[in-house]
Scaffold this active site. Sequence first.
Site, short mmCIF file in Angstrom:
data_model
loop_
_atom_site.label_atom_id
_atom_site.label_comp_id
_atom_site.label_asym_id
_atom_site.label_seq_id
_atom_site.Cartn_x
_atom_site.Cartn_y
_atom_site.Cartn_z
N ARG A 1 -20.38 5.21 -2.66
CA ARG A 1 -19.83 5.23 -4.01
C ARG A 1 -20.85 4.71 -5.01
O ARG A 1 -20.96 5.22 -6.13
CB ARG A 1 -18.54 4.41 -4.08
CG ARG A 1 -17.42 4.96 -3.23
CD ARG A 1 -16.08 4.37 -3.62
NE ARG A 1 -15.04 4.76 -2.66
CZ ARG A 1 -13.74 4.59 -2.86
NH1 ARG A 1 -13.31 4.03 -3.99
NH2 ARG A 1 -12.87 4.95 -1.95
N LYS B 1 -4.53 -6.58 3.97
CA LYS B 1 -4.53 -5.52 2.95
C LYS B 1 -5.96 -5.17 2.54
O LYS B 1 -6.29 -3.99 2.32
CB LYS B 1 -3.73 -5.95 1.72
CG LYS B 1 -3.75 -4.96 0.55
CD LYS B 1 -3.23 -3.58 0.95
CE LYS B 1 -2.85 -2.71 -0.24
NZ LYS B 1 -3.90 -2.50 -1.23
N LYS C 1 -12.51 -0.18 -7.20
CA LYS C 1 -11.89 -1.36 -7.79
C LYS C 1 -12.26 -2.66 -7.07
O LYS C 1 -11.79 -3.72 -7.44
CB LYS C 1 -10.37 -1.19 -7.83
CG LYS C 1 -9.93 -0.14 -8.86
CD LYS C 1 -8.43 -0.17 -9.06
CE LYS C 1 -8.03 0.76 -10.19
NZ LYS C 1 -6.55 0.76 -10.42
N SER D 1 0.82 -1.20 0.00
CA SER D 1 0.00 0.00 0.00
C SER D 1 0.86 1.26 0.00
O SER D 1 1.88 1.32 0.65
CB SER D 1 -0.92 0.02 1.23
OG SER D 1 -1.67 1.23 1.25
N GLY D 2 0.37 2.25 -0.72
CA GLY D 2 1.06 3.53 -0.75
C GLY D 2 1.06 4.15 -2.14
O GLY D 2 1.58 5.25 -2.33
N GLY D 3 0.44 3.43 -3.10
CA GLY D 3 0.39 3.96 -4.45
C GLY D 3 1.76 4.00 -5.09
O GLY D 3 2.72 3.43 -4.60
N HIS E 1 -7.37 -3.05 5.22
CA HIS E 1 -6.75 -1.72 5.06
C HIS E 1 -7.53 -0.91 4.04
O HIS E 1 -7.86 0.25 4.26
CB HIS E 1 -5.29 -1.88 4.62
CG HIS E 1 -4.67 -0.63 4.06
ND1 HIS E 1 -4.94 -0.17 2.78
CD2 HIS E 1 -3.81 0.28 4.61
CE1 HIS E 1 -4.28 0.95 2.56
NE2 HIS E 1 -3.58 1.24 3.66
N ASN E 2 -7.82 -1.51 2.89
CA ASN E 2 -8.52 -0.79 1.84
C ASN E 2 -9.95 -0.47 2.24
O ASN E 2 -10.49 0.57 1.86
CB ASN E 2 -8.51 -1.61 0.55
CG ASN E 2 -7.15 -1.57 -0.14
OD1 ASN E 2 -6.14 -1.36 0.49
ND2 ASN E 2 -7.14 -1.77 -1.44
N GLU F 1 -9.75 2.45 4.33
CA GLU F 1 -9.47 3.56 3.40
C GLU F 1 -10.78 4.11 2.82
O GLU F 1 -10.97 5.33 2.75
CB GLU F 1 -8.55 3.05 2.30
CG GLU F 1 -8.19 4.04 1.22
CD GLU F 1 -7.36 3.38 0.13
OE1 GLU F 1 -7.73 3.53 -1.06
OE2 GLU F 1 -6.36 2.72 0.46
N TYR F 2 -11.68 3.22 2.39
CA TYR F 2 -12.99 3.65 1.89
C TYR F 2 -13.71 4.47 2.95
O TYR F 2 -14.30 5.52 2.66
CB TYR F 2 -13.85 2.44 1.53
CG TYR F 2 -13.67 1.89 0.14
CD1 TYR F 2 -14.76 1.77 -0.73
CD2 TYR F 2 -12.44 1.45 -0.33
CE1 TYR F 2 -14.60 1.23 -2.02
CE2 TYR F 2 -12.27 0.92 -1.60
CZ TYR F 2 -13.36 0.81 -2.43
OH TYR F 2 -13.20 0.29 -3.69
#
Length: 484
Positions: free
Chosen positions: A288, A185, A261, A130-132, A188-189, A192-193
């Site tokens: 979303r 992960k 995604k 993660s971190g782009g 984590h996402n 993030e949302y």
Amino acid sequence: MSNSCDIAVVGLAVMGQNLILNMNDNGFKVAAYNRTTSKVDDFINGAAKGTNIVGVKSIEEMVASLSSPRKIMLMVKAGEVVDKFIEQIVPHLDKGDIIIDGGNADYNDSIRRYNDLDEKGLLFIGTGVSGGEEGARFGPAIMPGGHKEAWPHVKNIFQAIAAKTDDGTPCCDWVGDSGSGHFVKMVHNGIEYGDMQLICEAYQFMKDVLNLDNLQIQQVFEQWKQGELGSYLIDITADIMGTTENGEFVIDKILDKAGQKGTGKMTGINALEFGVPVTLICEAVFSRCISALKDERIEASEILTGPEVQPITEDQQAWIDTLGQALYASKIISYAQGFMLMREASNHFNWNLNNSGVAMMWSGGCIIRSVFLKDIKNAYDNNPALTNLTLDSFFSEQLITAQPSWRKAIAQFVLNGVPAPAMSAGLAFYDSYRHATLPANLLQAQRDYFGAHTYERTDKPRGEFFHTKWTANSGDTASSTYDA
């Protein structure tokens, strides 16, 4: 070709290229491979020019370039593409060689790949990264899980390229067995949302209710990032609010139709499967979804009515502080729900996840990095068996302190007809969780009335189930009972 490379990376999209460059910067010799071999040439003659990175044009050449045990990291599209690459690579490997999936894989796929490769004597690591693109280049958060015997062979590489906390600790450590790395992960996402949606709701409140302009809103985010709300997402939001093109704010030109995604959706699906009330994150996903109904919303705006917004023009700083407290409390709930889901999965799969370690890994490099992750780490350091983050003394005090502002802000959202689905879901969870008694007794009576689903009684031992003949026509036969 001499077998002198430390690791190979398959996939030369942005993330793959940046990880390779990061590894090279840290002294590791990397073999770079892409199915479209022209991309290998472009990379070697472009961003990798003058480095020790080795371009390879075939799987055979890639495998031959590696020292033993061979370490091959896949940075390709999740799903079928990963399986196809594994299928092509496996025949060229020896027992004890390591395949690493660094994409956004479904953890169920990682469990399957772990088992399949285990039968072949090969080692598998499924790792969240993660971190782009910036994180990949200069230090991401890395969450590896799989065959633990593979960890010593990749530990020095992963921890060298990972982001570091303020005290220099790498934001990477071993997560656990099987598919645990990709599960962490995924959560984590999901968080993030939740974080992103909460920030968006605060933005809409400032814009519609406080009637602030973009630069004033930017100043609020600049203020917030100095305190307990400090985070990467708050930082970039401050930058976004002040960005202009040709004298116009970019934010005002962006269509309000969000993409996704799927990792937030996966978090929600798994929450339902495990029976964990990850309500705030799910509302963020649904937000979303409803944003995507742009044309329908335009039509509805001309038909459906609500209260007219009454802009608040007095005591605005007090309201900004109130909103900040509501955002902070909601953020705590978002993380608490994420850790609830990881705890349930850890128990189910016997992963023995280290929650303190997870908080440490998320403290730098990743999208959800924030100043209060150190408080989460402290909570789990103090009590590794902590049932829920909200029960930690620090976080319970923070929630109780923020509660009046939280309720005041949400009331103002409602009175003005401004949506706050994630923030409201956070408060609803808090109120449900703190209630020793909920109206589920009536729900159980309803289920028993129409379906003879039975219920437990307060005056009988737990685990005993009863059925009532609610009407003269009710039967004596009860349905089986189960927990979803």
